[in-house]
Design a protein around this motif. Structure first.
Motif, PDB file in Angstrom:
ATOM      1  N   THR A   1     -31.673  67.677  45.934  1.00 28.93           N
ATOM      2  CA  THR A   1     -30.912  68.929  45.892  1.00 28.93           C
ATOM      3  C   THR A   1     -29.587  68.801  46.637  1.00 28.93           C
ATOM      4  O   THR A   1     -28.569  69.363  46.221  1.00 28.93           O
ATOM      5  N   TYR A   2     -29.592  68.082  47.733  1.00 31.81           N
ATOM      6  CA  TYR A   2     -28.387  67.928  48.566  1.00 31.81           C
ATOM      7  C   TYR A   2     -27.874  66.485  48.502  1.00 31.81           C
ATOM      8  O   TYR A   2     -27.499  65.902  49.518  1.00 31.81           O
ATOM      9  N   ALA A   3     -27.823  65.932  47.285  1.00 30.21           N
ATOM     10  CA  ALA A   3     -27.349  64.557  47.123  1.00 30.21           C
ATOM     11  C   ALA A   3     -25.919  64.400  47.596  1.00 30.21           C
ATOM     12  O   ALA A   3     -25.555  63.379  48.210  1.00 30.21           O
ATOM     13  N   ASP A   4     -25.070  65.409  47.346  1.00 29.82           N
ATOM     14  CA  ASP A   4     -23.677  65.336  47.785  1.00 29.82           C
ATOM     15  C   ASP A   4     -23.579  65.337  49.309  1.00 29.82           C
ATOM     16  O   ASP A   4     -22.714  64.663  49.891  1.00 29.82           O
ATOM     17  N   VAL A   5     -24.466  66.104  49.967  1.00 23.99           N
ATOM     18  CA  VAL A   5     -24.460  66.141  51.431  1.00 23.99           C
ATOM     19  C   VAL A   5     -24.889  64.788  51.996  1.00 23.99           C
ATOM     20  O   VAL A   5     -24.279  64.271  52.939  1.00 23.99           O
ATOM     21  N   ALA A   6     -25.935  64.184  51.403  1.00 27.83           N
ATOM     22  CA  ALA A   6     -26.391  62.865  51.858  1.00 27.83           C
ATOM     23  C   ALA A   6     -25.289  61.831  51.713  1.00 27.83           C
ATOM     24  O   ALA A   6     -25.071  60.985  52.603  1.00 27.83           O
ATOM     25  N   GLN A   7     -24.566  61.897  50.616  1.00 27.44           N
ATOM     26  CA  GLN A   7     -23.468  60.953  50.385  1.00 27.44           C
ATOM     27  C   GLN A   7     -22.342  61.170  51.393  1.00 27.44           C
ATOM     28  O   GLN A   7     -21.776  60.211  51.928  1.00 27.44           O
ATOM     29  N   SER A   8     -22.016  62.438  51.676  1.00 30.09           N
ATOM     30  CA  SER A   8     -20.939  62.746  52.619  1.00 30.09           C
ATOM     31  C   SER A   8     -21.298  62.314  54.034  1.00 30.09           C
ATOM     32  O   SER A   8     -20.450  61.807  54.776  1.00 30.09           O
TER      33      SER A   8
END
Length: 614
Positions: free
Chosen positions: A325-332
């Motif tokens: 769900t928070y793939a973008d947060v993990a990447q950031s």
């Protein structure tokens, strides 16, 4: 029902989130939502956290006033309001939370006595008979502000409070941004409508003897239901609460009674035990009680229980779901960790201003680099809290709460502020304070009053208080409890000195007088005001100022500087003029005519005697 087990769980949640739960309940008290003596008998402000112990003679007060006005018996309506006000004062035996004077008392008494109905009638009469824009605009503005505060802030805060308590029982971190839950879910109007419908039903039921007592418990779960699923329709939430509480109203009443000892201790300790312990304990317990009733509803499959569908309020999502769900947060977070470059603390004069006073000089590159480094650390911590399940995953809610990784910068409180932005915030706080006091004066005095010593739409004590909190208390921002206490002391000293100075320089004239309020000092400051300063200081430091700073920073610096300069010129001109011709009059300095105590002449009588009403 395992009441003992619920209380153990409530104490655990309270210990884990002690200070933020204290703040939640303090806001509730200030807004008149819960934990005030006024919640016992005000049918239009139903937020019952204690059992009803007073008689119900006031339950039909507003209805009677409306009925008299409808048939043209204006004098009878005014006489009933006067009798109701006298009854409130005669029944006022609570030394801690009195009903004679104060903002909270004025707001709630205006409903309980029916005086708000008279105020609205007078306002409409003033507009229709005078027809002038100068009369219509402030009256309409005051009414709009009052309705907004009651419905969109006071009533929806019951939902915010329920939401935060439910999240706090399951998650290690409870972000302060959750105070904006209605905004984040984009369901604020729907929430306000649901609470309005509930209040209408409760008011109508209060006209009956049985309904006055029973329906308050039937609808007890409405704020919790909406907190869990903001998408639910108003009538569905009310029906579901009624079904959930069927067979549980008596045990809920008994649960209320089990806190009577704490209520007594609250009175003995002048409210301190409630503020620092029992209010939060009570609030956390009834969050546990809702979970219990919800579980029973789910188990028995009562109609509508499928709308209670926020499972992540009670069980944490698994790591895989969170990372998906928070793939973008993990990447950031991974990118920040890889590119993070430590920055040293700035030194010299610019470093001193930034570190100790929170003031940023333009083009101070060392300050900018250090604050960016600290912000990156803060962002990484937020991201890690989301990914490891320490914070409720807003994207998985029934009404998803959008989250962008860098968006949380809007509430980062550790920043410094440019001089231009501080000046603009000064005027914003001044104007908001003016609108607030003008609206409250309309409620308590039934007339438009241009508050303050100046003639313009600003109250400098609000702007000065807000700015000095940001500047002088910069080093305390990482300690909210100390920030709260320091804001009370600092603003209390400012208000006391301002009152003394104005009195000394204007031949003993006073622009405010807290005589008769609980814990007042020479009528210059009082406990109610200090509490408001403390809560307002927290709101400014952790929410409002960072958000305003981001908005102001988007404006062209040169244009913003011109606006700030023009406002300063107008403000200084008003100061010079008002030094010789201060703003005075009824409701401003005439405390014999504008005192909210019920023994004084009413504003209606003052205007009638002076020829203001025909």
């Amino acid at each position: 029902m395992d009441r003992k087990g619920m209380k153990v769980a409530a104490k655990k949640a309270q210990r884990q989130h002690y200070w933020i739960i204290v703040a939640i309940c303090l806001f509730a008290s200030v807004f008149g939502v819960a934990y005030t003596s006024s919640t016992l008998s005000v049918s239009t402000n139903i937020s019952i956290s204690t059992p009803q112990t007073e008689d119900s003679t006031q339950s039909n007060d507003m209805y009677d006033v409306l009925q008299d006005l409808a048939v043209g018996n204006e004098n009878d309506a005014r006489e009933k309001v006067k009798q109701n006000q006298e009854q409130i004062v005669n029944n006022d035996t609570d030394a801690t939370f009195g009903r004679r004077r104060g903002v909270i008392a004025s707001l709630l008494n205006s409903f309980a006595s029916g005086s708000m109905v008279i105020a609205v009638a007078d306002a409409i009469n003033s507009v229709t008979h005078n027809g002038g824009v100068s009369i219509a605009v402030p009256v309409i503005l005051s009414l709009a502000v009052y309705i907004f505060v009651w419905l969109f802030i006071q009533e929806t805060y019951r939902i915010v409070m329920a939401r935060m308590l439910l999240e706090g029982r399951s998650y290690n971190k409870l972000p302060a941004s959750r105070f904006f839950y209605p905004i984040h879910t984009r369901k604020w109007p729907r929430m306000a409508w649901t609470m309005f419908v509930e209040n209408v039903f409760l008011f109508l039921w209060s006209l009956t003897i049985v309904g006055f007592f029973i329906k308050q418990y039937s609808y007890r779960m409405v704020p919790y239901i909406v907190a869990e699923n903001p998408n639910i329709e108003a009538l569905d939430a009310i029906r579901l609460s009624r079904r959930m509480m069927k067979g549980h109203k008596w045990e809920c009443f008994v649960a209320d009674c089990s806190f009577l000892g704490w209520y007594l201790l609250n009175l003995i300790t002048f409210g301190l035990s409630g503020i620092f312990y029992s209010n939060g304990y009570n609030a956390a317990f009834f969050a546990e009680y809702y979970v219990y009733v919800r579980s029973m509803a789910k188990t028995t499959g009562i109609a509508g229980s499928e709308m209670l569908n926020d499972e992540y309020l009670y069980f944490k999502a698994d790591p895989q779901t969170l990372h998906t769900t928070y793939a973008d947060v993990a990447q950031s977070v991974a990118q920040l960790e890889q590119n993070l470059v430590p920055a040293p603390k700035p030194h010299g004069f610019t470093g001193f201003l930034s570190e100790w006073l929170g003031i940023r000089i333009l083009h101070a590159s060392a300050v900018n680099r250090y604050e960016e480094y600290r912000e990156n650390l803060h962002q990484m911590q937020i991201g890690e809290n989301i990914l490891n399940g320490s914070i409720y995953p807003g994207r998985l809610a029934p009404a998803p709460m959008p989250f962008k990784f860098r968006e949380s910068r809007t509430i980062s409180a550790g920043r410094s502020y440019s001089l231009v932005n501080l000046i603009m915030m000064f005027f914003i706080f001044c104007f908001v304070g003016w609108v607030w006091e003008v609206s409250l004066a309309f409620i308590s005095e039934d007339m438009f009053v241009n508050r303050g010593t100046l003639h313009g739409p600003w109250l400098p004590i609000y702007g000065t208080g807000g700015v000095i909190i940001l500047v002088l208390l910069k080093k305390l921002r990482e300690k909210p409890a100390l920030e709260f206490v320091a804001a009370m002391v600092l603003c209390g000293c400012l208000e006391y000195f301002s009152s003394w100075y104005l009195e000394m320089t204007h031949d003993g004239q006073r622009w405010w007088d807290y005589t008769g309020y609980f814990l007042n000092i020479n009528g210059r400051i009082c406990a109610e005001g200090l509490l408001t300063f403390g809560l307002g200081g927290l709101a400014i430091v952790y929410l409002l100022a960072p958000a305003l700073d981001n908005l102001l920073s988007r404006i062209d610096a040169r244009k913003l500087g011109i606006v700030a300069a023009v406002l300063l010129v107008l403000y200084c001109a008003d100061q010079v003029y008002s030094a010789q011709h201060p703003n005075v009059g009824a409701g401003i300095t005439d405390y014999k005519g504008s005192d909210t105590s019920l023994e004084a002449p009413t504003p209606y009588e003052i205007r009638k005697r002076s020829g203001g009403l025909s």
